[in-house]
Design an enzyme around this catalytic site. Structure first.
Site, PDB file in Angstrom:
ATOM      1  N   LEU A   1       3.146  -9.587  -5.006  1.00 16.01           N
ATOM      2  CA  LEU A   1       2.314 -10.257  -5.996  1.00 16.01           C
ATOM      3  C   LEU A   1       1.788  -9.217  -6.975  1.00 16.01           C
ATOM      4  CD1 LEU A   1       0.237 -12.586  -3.631  1.00 16.01           C
ATOM      5  CD2 LEU A   1       2.085 -13.294  -5.163  1.00 16.01           C
TER       6      LEU A   1
ATOM      7  N   ASP B   1     -13.450  -6.644   5.059  1.00 21.95           N
ATOM      8  CA  ASP B   1     -13.343  -5.366   4.345  1.00 21.95           C
ATOM      9  C   ASP B   1     -13.302  -5.667   2.845  1.00 21.95           C
ATOM     10  OD1 ASP B   1     -13.112  -2.665   3.893  1.00 21.95           O
ATOM     11  OD2 ASP B   1     -11.030  -2.500   4.522  1.00 21.95           O
TER      12      ASP B   1
END
Length: 289
Positions: free
Chosen positions: A95, A195
């Site tokens: 992507l 995260d």
């Protein structure tokens, strides 16, 4: 390795796939990364490392699969994770991404709030331990959030630091202090990215996309707190989140506790200036004497 990976992908895709193009991608500190294709339009993102890193890749793949169950956020699709000859590999769809603009950051804030609301989990943790960076992240299930975060997050990182002769205070005292400060906070468990700094989210052709998770079920505020730790997100992100699901009263006091976890992890990974930052946070939170 690359021929063997071609065979694995051929099996997964049920086509004859041969890697004809391979481009190294920079930016990672831990693993090697590449964009591969067979010369056609379909491209894949590949992480590789020594075979000993396979558990980290497996944990990342499982986090992506769990996040993919949400209809509110977009993550890369996992095509393959496993050993390849003497190496380990994780293969996702490729992507191309860029930074979020204000409009897309607002949308991402809304999407994340909707995602955090989903699910009926009643405990905090995850089915398996996983990783935050290269540090092991303990995820044993707990019914009380204050116990989970104090023991599995702060206490564990302090123990890792002590094993490196980095002593930031009495571990039991700090754990007790964290429990006390979170004792009256009973958040609905949310599936966290875990995260969530700006380097792990971007804008793709499909809109905002999340990657590199360290998932567990916890307080949604822990995700939001981390967005403020390393550079921050556009203000429109916070506006979008608040418009969809306002944060609970007391977040401004709790966010330093949540970010202490990530600062301690950086102490264990990198040492240096993060040690002083951890000491300052512990003092600010009155967790040391």
């Amino acid at each position: 390795m690359w021929h063997a990976l071609s065979l694995h992908l051929s099996e997964q895709l049920d086509i004859d796939f041969e890697i004809r193009e391979k481009t190294a991608i920079g930016g990672g500190d831990i693993h090697d990364a590449y964009c591969i294709s067979d010369g056609g339009e379909q491209r894949f993102f590949v992480k590789t490392n020594q075979r000993e890193c396979l558990p980290a890749f497996e944990a990342e793949a499982e986090g992506l699969r769990q996040l993919a169950m949400s209809e509110h956020i977009h993550v890369p699709r996992v095509y393959f994770v496993g050993p390849v000859k003497d190496s380990a590999a994780l293969v996702l769809n490729f992507l191309p991404i860029k930074s979020l603009d204000d409009t897309q950051a607002y949308l991402f804030g809304q999407q994340l709030a909707r995602h955090h609301r989903r699910g009926e989990q009643v405990e905090y943790g995850f089915d398996d331990d996983n990783f935050i960076g290269t540090s092991e992240q303990r995820n044993s299930w707990h019914r009380k959030w204050c116990h989970f975060f104090a023991e599995q997050r702060i206490g564990w990182q302090l123990q890792l630091a002590a094993e490196k002769s980095l002593h930031l205070g009495d571990i039991d005292t700090i754990i007790h202090g964290v429990k006390a400060q979170l004792a009256n906070h009973r958040p609905k468990p949310a599936l966290l990215h875990g995260d969530l700094w700006s380097g792990n989210v971007g804008l793709s052709v499909n809109g905002p996309v999340l990657f590199d998770p360290a998932c567990y079920w916890g307080d949604r505020e822990a995700d939001i707190a981390m967005t403020e730790l390393f550079g921050g997100f556009p203000q429109s992100f916070y506006n979008g989140y608040q418009a969809e699901w306002p944060l609970d009263e007391g977040y401004q006091q709790r966010k330093d506790i949540y970010n202490l976890y990530h600062v301690l992890n950086h102490v264990n990974l990198f040492g240096g200036p993060y040690l002083a930052q951890a000491e300052q946070l512990l003092t600010k939170l009155t967790l040391t004497v």
